[in-house]
Write a protein that holds these residues in place. Structure first.
Motif, PDB file in Angstrom:
ATOM      1  N   GLY A  74       0.834  -1.348  -0.235  1.00  0.00           N
ATOM      2  CA  GLY A  74       0.147   0.109  -0.009  1.00  0.00           C
ATOM      3  C   GLY A  74       0.760   1.102   0.133  1.00  0.00           C
ATOM      4  O   GLY A  74       1.946   1.029  -0.584  1.00  0.00           O
ATOM      5  N   SER A  75       0.267   2.349   0.560  1.00  0.00           N
ATOM      6  CA  SER A  75       1.074   3.675   0.389  1.00  0.00           C
ATOM      7  C   SER A  75       2.219   3.668   1.349  1.00  0.00           C
ATOM      8  O   SER A  75       3.030   4.537   0.921  1.00  0.00           O
ATOM      9  CB  SER A  75       0.130   4.658   0.920  1.00  0.00           C
ATOM     10  OG  SER A  75      -0.422   4.566   2.509  1.00  0.00           O
ATOM     11  N   LEU A  76       2.618   2.957   2.120  1.00  0.00           N
ATOM     12  CA  LEU A  76       3.781   2.996   2.819  1.00  0.00           C
ATOM     13  C   LEU A  76       4.940   2.501   1.913  1.00  0.00           C
ATOM     14  O   LEU A  76       6.126   3.024   1.880  1.00  0.00           O
ATOM     15  CB  LEU A  76       3.720   2.058   4.001  1.00  0.00           C
ATOM     16  CG  LEU A  76       5.106   1.901   4.881  1.00  0.00           C
ATOM     17  CD1 LEU A  76       5.301   3.295   5.535  1.00  0.00           C
ATOM     18  CD2 LEU A  76       4.944   0.962   6.132  1.00  0.00           C
ATOM     19  N   THR A  77       4.701   1.610   1.065  1.00  0.00           N
ATOM     20  CA  THR A  77       5.577   1.295  -0.201  1.00  0.00           C
ATOM     21  C   THR A  77       5.961   2.257  -1.098  1.00  0.00           C
ATOM     22  O   THR A  77       6.635   1.951  -1.882  1.00  0.00           O
ATOM     23  CB  THR A  77       5.469  -0.030  -0.398  1.00  0.00           C
ATOM     24  OG1 THR A  77       4.365  -0.032  -1.207  1.00  0.00           O
ATOM     25  CG2 THR A  77       5.524  -1.155   0.774  1.00  0.00           C
ATOM     26  N   ARG A 112       8.012   7.323   0.551  1.00  0.00           N
ATOM     27  CA  ARG A 112       7.961   6.913   1.941  1.00  0.00           C
ATOM     28  C   ARG A 112       9.037   5.994   2.586  1.00  0.00           C
ATOM     29  O   ARG A 112       9.378   6.136   3.428  1.00  0.00           O
ATOM     30  CB  ARG A 112       6.482   6.189   2.245  1.00  0.00           C
ATOM     31  CG  ARG A 112       5.510   7.410   2.169  1.00  0.00           C
ATOM     32  CD  ARG A 112       4.059   6.553   2.188  1.00  0.00           C
ATOM     33  NE  ARG A 112       3.282   8.057   2.040  1.00  0.00           N
ATOM     34  CZ  ARG A 112       2.539   8.455   0.855  1.00  0.00           C
ATOM     35  NH1 ARG A 112       2.843   7.707  -0.133  1.00  0.00           N
ATOM     36  NH2 ARG A 112       1.600   9.389   0.930  1.00  0.00           N
ATOM     37  N   LEU A 113       9.415   5.133   1.281  1.00  0.00           N
ATOM     38  CA  LEU A 113      10.608   4.138   1.620  1.00  0.00           C
ATOM     39  C   LEU A 113      11.982   5.219   1.755  1.00  0.00           C
ATOM     40  O   LEU A 113      12.691   4.969   2.630  1.00  0.00           O
ATOM     41  CB  LEU A 113      10.927   3.515   0.630  1.00  0.00           C
ATOM     42  CG  LEU A 113       9.615   2.129   0.376  1.00  0.00           C
ATOM     43  CD1 LEU A 113       9.962   1.582  -0.864  1.00  0.00           C
ATOM     44  CD2 LEU A 113       9.957   1.272   1.568  1.00  0.00           C
ATOM     45  N   LEU A 169       3.816  17.537   1.604  1.00  0.00           N
ATOM     46  CA  LEU A 169       4.168  16.181   1.321  1.00  0.00           C
ATOM     47  C   LEU A 169       4.975  15.227   2.274  1.00  0.00           C
ATOM     48  O   LEU A 169       4.652  14.162   2.421  1.00  0.00           O
ATOM     49  CB  LEU A 169       4.897  16.133  -0.135  1.00  0.00           C
ATOM     50  CG  LEU A 169       4.319  16.594  -1.308  1.00  0.00           C
ATOM     51  CD1 LEU A 169       5.404  16.819  -2.419  1.00  0.00           C
ATOM     52  CD2 LEU A 169       3.151  15.425  -2.027  1.00  0.00           C
ATOM     53  N   LEU A 170       5.780  15.993   2.948  1.00  0.00           N
ATOM     54  CA  LEU A 170       6.244  15.497   4.236  1.00  0.00           C
ATOM     55  C   LEU A 170       5.246  15.093   5.200  1.00  0.00           C
ATOM     56  O   LEU A 170       5.448  13.890   5.844  1.00  0.00           O
ATOM     57  CB  LEU A 170       7.468  16.166   4.793  1.00  0.00           C
ATOM     58  CG  LEU A 170       8.095  15.878   6.032  1.00  0.00           C
ATOM     59  CD1 LEU A 170       8.747  14.315   5.795  1.00  0.00           C
ATOM     60  CD2 LEU A 170       9.145  16.753   6.595  1.00  0.00           C
ATOM     61  N   ARG A 171       4.334  16.242   5.466  1.00  0.00           N
ATOM     62  CA  ARG A 171       3.342  15.845   6.644  1.00  0.00           C
ATOM     63  C   ARG A 171       2.415  14.490   6.173  1.00  0.00           C
ATOM     64  O   ARG A 171       2.283  13.530   6.935  1.00  0.00           O
ATOM     65  CB  ARG A 171       2.386  17.085   6.455  1.00  0.00           C
ATOM     66  CG  ARG A 171       1.509  17.200   7.618  1.00  0.00           C
ATOM     67  CD  ARG A 171       0.863  18.375   8.067  1.00  0.00           C
ATOM     68  NE  ARG A 171       1.058  19.218   7.200  1.00  0.00           N
ATOM     69  CZ  ARG A 171       1.698  20.277   6.774  1.00  0.00           C
ATOM     70  NH1 ARG A 171       2.024  20.850   7.440  1.00  0.00           N
ATOM     71  NH2 ARG A 171       1.848  21.141   5.857  1.00  0.00           N
ATOM     72  N   VAL A 172       2.122  14.471   4.878  1.00  0.00           N
ATOM     73  CA  VAL A 172       1.320  13.375   4.372  1.00  0.00           C
ATOM     74  C   VAL A 172       2.223  11.906   4.504  1.00  0.00           C
ATOM     75  O   VAL A 172       1.570  10.783   4.851  1.00  0.00           O
ATOM     76  CB  VAL A 172       0.803  13.515   2.733  1.00  0.00           C
ATOM     77  CG1 VAL A 172       0.241  12.452   2.257  1.00  0.00           C
ATOM     78  CG2 VAL A 172      -0.276  14.643   2.837  1.00  0.00           C
ATOM     79  N   ALA A 173       3.401  12.001   4.181  1.00  0.00           N
ATOM     80  CA  ALA A 173       4.178  10.675   4.318  1.00  0.00           C
ATOM     81  C   ALA A 173       4.501  10.396   5.571  1.00  0.00           C
ATOM     82  O   ALA A 173       4.471   9.283   5.956  1.00  0.00           O
ATOM     83  CB  ALA A 173       5.473  11.288   3.812  1.00  0.00           C
TER      84      ALA A 173
END
Length: 138
Positions: free
Chosen positions: A18-21, A25-26, A61-65
């Motif tokens: 999902g979104s973590l990958t 984010r990685l 973008l950092l906040r969302v990540a």
């Protein structure tokens, strides 16, 4: 896992998807892992991961990540101290850390077993040459 192809496993040992990958984010996890116990400033992170974005957009973008990482790994996985972010080793285990501990202890067989390939092998961020340069320095 940051050595070899980057991946994230849950506490149950299963690969997370999902979104973590997502690549960014990685990359965020890698930057935080390499920062160690002292962490790193948000401005450094946005400069590495989103250099083509203006300040407001990059910080968003950092906040969302961060939200996605904390949602997947737990709220305590990435504590903030002022402007600095870090990974909490009580909540996150990183193969690079285990590899370095094995080398420091002289446990070469364990270090070899932990080594799965070059750091962040195959991870590339578009328009982020500084991140690419950082991965080769690290």
């Amino acid at each position: 896992r940051l050595l070899g192809s980057p991946a994230v496993r849950g506490r149950d040992g299963q690969m997370l998807a999902g979104s973590l990958t997502h690549r960014h984010r990685l990359a965020l996890l890698a930057v935080l892992a390499e920062a160690g116990a002292e962490g790193t400033r948000r401005e450094l992170i946005v400069g590495l991961l989103w250099p083509e974005r203006d300040g407001t957009s990059a910080r968003n973008l950092l906040r969302v990540a961060l939200h996605e990482v904390r949602r997947a790994l737990g709220a305590d996985a990435v504590p903030a101290t002022g402007d600095a972010l870090r990974l909490d080793p009580a909540h996150v285990d990183v193969d690079v850390w285990a590899f370095e501990r094995a080398l420091e202890a002289g446990a070469l067989e364990e270090a070899v077993a932990r080594y799965a390939g070059p750091f962040l092998d195959g991870l590339h961020l578009d328009h982020a040459q500084e991140f690419d340069a950082w991965t080769t320095r690290t």
